[in-house]
Scaffold this motif. Structure first.
Motif, PDB file in Angstrom:
ATOM      1  N   TYR A  66       0.812  -1.217   0.000  1.00 17.17           N
ATOM      2  CA  TYR A  66       0.000   0.000   0.000  1.00 17.17           C
ATOM      3  C   TYR A  66       0.844   1.265   0.000  1.00 17.17           C
ATOM      4  O   TYR A  66       0.538   2.232  -0.695  1.00 17.17           O
ATOM      5  N   ASN A  67       1.920   1.281   0.784  1.00 18.14           N
ATOM      6  CA  ASN A  67       2.760   2.472   0.855  1.00 18.14           C
ATOM      7  C   ASN A  67       3.530   2.700  -0.442  1.00 18.14           C
ATOM      8  O   ASN A  67       3.570   3.817  -0.968  1.00 18.14           O
ATOM      9  N   GLU A  68       4.141   1.646  -0.948  1.00 19.08           N
ATOM     10  CA  GLU A  68       5.027   1.792  -2.098  1.00 19.08           C
ATOM     11  C   GLU A  68       4.272   1.730  -3.427  1.00 19.08           C
ATOM     12  O   GLU A  68       4.741   2.284  -4.421  1.00 19.08           O
ATOM     13  N   ASP A  69       3.152   1.057  -3.449  1.00 12.08           N
ATOM     14  CA  ASP A  69       2.433   0.866  -4.705  1.00 12.08           C
ATOM     15  C   ASP A  69       1.160   1.698  -4.766  1.00 12.08           C
ATOM     16  O   ASP A  69       1.092   2.709  -5.450  1.00 12.08           O
ATOM     17  N   LYS A  70       0.170   1.275  -3.979  1.00 10.50           N
ATOM     18  CA  LYS A  70      -1.162   1.847  -4.150  1.00 10.50           C
ATOM     19  C   LYS A  70      -1.227   3.325  -3.769  1.00 10.50           C
ATOM     20  O   LYS A  70      -1.672   4.161  -4.553  1.00 10.50           O
ATOM     21  N   ALA A  71      -0.771   3.677  -2.572  1.00  5.92           N
ATOM     22  CA  ALA A  71      -0.824   5.077  -2.136  1.00  5.92           C
ATOM     23  C   ALA A  71       0.037   5.956  -3.032  1.00  5.92           C
ATOM     24  O   ALA A  71      -0.345   7.073  -3.391  1.00  5.92           O
ATOM     25  N   HIS A  72       1.212   5.431  -3.425  1.00 13.03           N
ATOM     26  CA  HIS A  72       2.102   6.200  -4.292  1.00 13.03           C
ATOM     27  C   HIS A  72       1.472   6.437  -5.662  1.00 13.03           C
ATOM     28  O   HIS A  72       1.502   7.559  -6.201  1.00 13.03           O
ATOM     29  N   LEU A  73       0.890   5.379  -6.232  1.00 13.78           N
ATOM     30  CA  LEU A  73       0.312   5.512  -7.569  1.00 13.78           C
ATOM     31  C   LEU A  73      -0.926   6.407  -7.560  1.00 13.78           C
ATOM     32  O   LEU A  73      -1.144   7.177  -8.502  1.00 13.78           O
ATOM     33  N   MET A  74      -1.710   6.316  -6.496  1.00 16.60           N
ATOM     34  CA  MET A  74      -2.861   7.204  -6.401  1.00 16.60           C
ATOM     35  C   MET A  74      -2.408   8.654  -6.243  1.00 16.60           C
ATOM     36  O   MET A  74      -3.010   9.575  -6.809  1.00 16.60           O
ATOM     37  N   GLY A  75      -1.339   8.866  -5.476  1.00 17.26           N
ATOM     38  CA  GLY A  75      -0.784  10.210  -5.361  1.00 17.26           C
ATOM     39  C   GLY A  75      -0.291  10.724  -6.691  1.00 17.26           C
ATOM     40  O   GLY A  75      -0.431  11.921  -7.008  1.00 17.26           O
ATOM     41  N   LEU A  76       0.272   9.815  -7.510  1.00 17.74           N
ATOM     42  CA  LEU A  76       0.734  10.196  -8.848  1.00 17.74           C
ATOM     43  C   LEU A  76      -0.438  10.636  -9.725  1.00 17.74           C
ATOM     44  O   LEU A  76      -0.347  11.645 -10.441  1.00 17.74           O
ATOM     45  N   LEU A  77      -1.532   9.897  -9.664  1.00 14.42           N
ATOM     46  CA  LEU A  77      -2.721  10.282 -10.432  1.00 14.42           C
ATOM     47  C   LEU A  77      -3.220  11.661 -10.003  1.00 14.42           C
ATOM     48  O   LEU A  77      -3.503  12.517 -10.844  1.00 14.42           O
TER      49      LEU A  77
END
Length: 222
Positions: A66-77
């Protein structure tokens, strides 16, 4: 007359001996039962520890995802939406990754077994018993609650995209329209807030699990 004489002193001594014998027998039975009960407590504590260690390992992997993938990618969007940048391979990858819901559960196998067997009534350490019961009741419910919210968010997103963007499978063409859609943006913001909340709660649960393992180790080492 001498033949009918009763030696009351001897009778009294024999009675005391019988009473003592019965008392000792009951004491031995009670002692053996307590030893048996405490062995059950030790076995239960070892099972709790194994389940908690497994939970900690699962939560560690889950939070890395969640920290490295999901939260990061959502922040990127979100960052690219704010910059009005709606195209690019990285955005496509981020969109596909964040839309996949992932859940975990707390392993309560040992807890359910302890409730069924009644071993909690044998605990001498009341504080530890209460800590274990509180941990499973509170945190199991919280994990289910958080996962349920995320499942609902994911399902709502899927229905919304299917209804409003029927060509969503042509992601390169459709993604800019999706990212500019205000309803999707609001959804994305709510989802991102939920993920950050979930990470904080799972971190708390992992820390509490580690603390409970330490308490169990201390009890087992006595």
């Amino acid at each position: 007359m001498s033949k009918n004489h009763i030696n009351w002193r001897l009778q009294f001594v024999e009675l005391i001996v019988v009473i003592l014998g019965i008392s000792i027998a009951f004491s031995i039975d009670e002692w053996e039962e307590k030893i048996k009960q405490q062995k059950q407590v030790v076995a239960a504590l070892e099972s709790f520890k194994a389940d908690l260690d497994g939970d900690i390992s699962i939560l560690d992997r889950f939070m890395i995802e969640y920290n490295e993938d999901k939260a990061h990618l959502m922040g990127l969007l979100i960052a690219n939406i704010k910059k009005n940048n709606f195209k690019g391979d990285s955005l496509q990858e981020a969109f596909l990754q964040f839309a996949n819901s992932a859940s975990t559960v707390i392993n309560n196998t040992a807890f359910e077994a302890a409730k069924t067997s009644g071993v909690f009534s044998y605990f001498l350490n009341e504080d530890l018993k209460n800590d274990i019961i509180r941990h499973y009741y509170v945190n199991t419910s919280q994990v289910k609650f958080l996962s349920g919210i995320e499942d609902d968010l994911s399902d709502n997103l899927d229905r919304y995209l299917t209804h409003n963007f029927p060509t969503q499978f042509h992601l390169e063409e459709t993604l800019p329209n999706v990212l500019q859609d205000m309803t999707f943006q609001n959804y994305l913001m709510r989802y991102h807030q939920h993920i950050n909340w979930k990470i904080r709660e799972y971190t708390r649960i992992k820390d509490q699990s580690a603390e409970l393992v330490k308490k169990i180790d201390d009890e087992l080492s006595r």
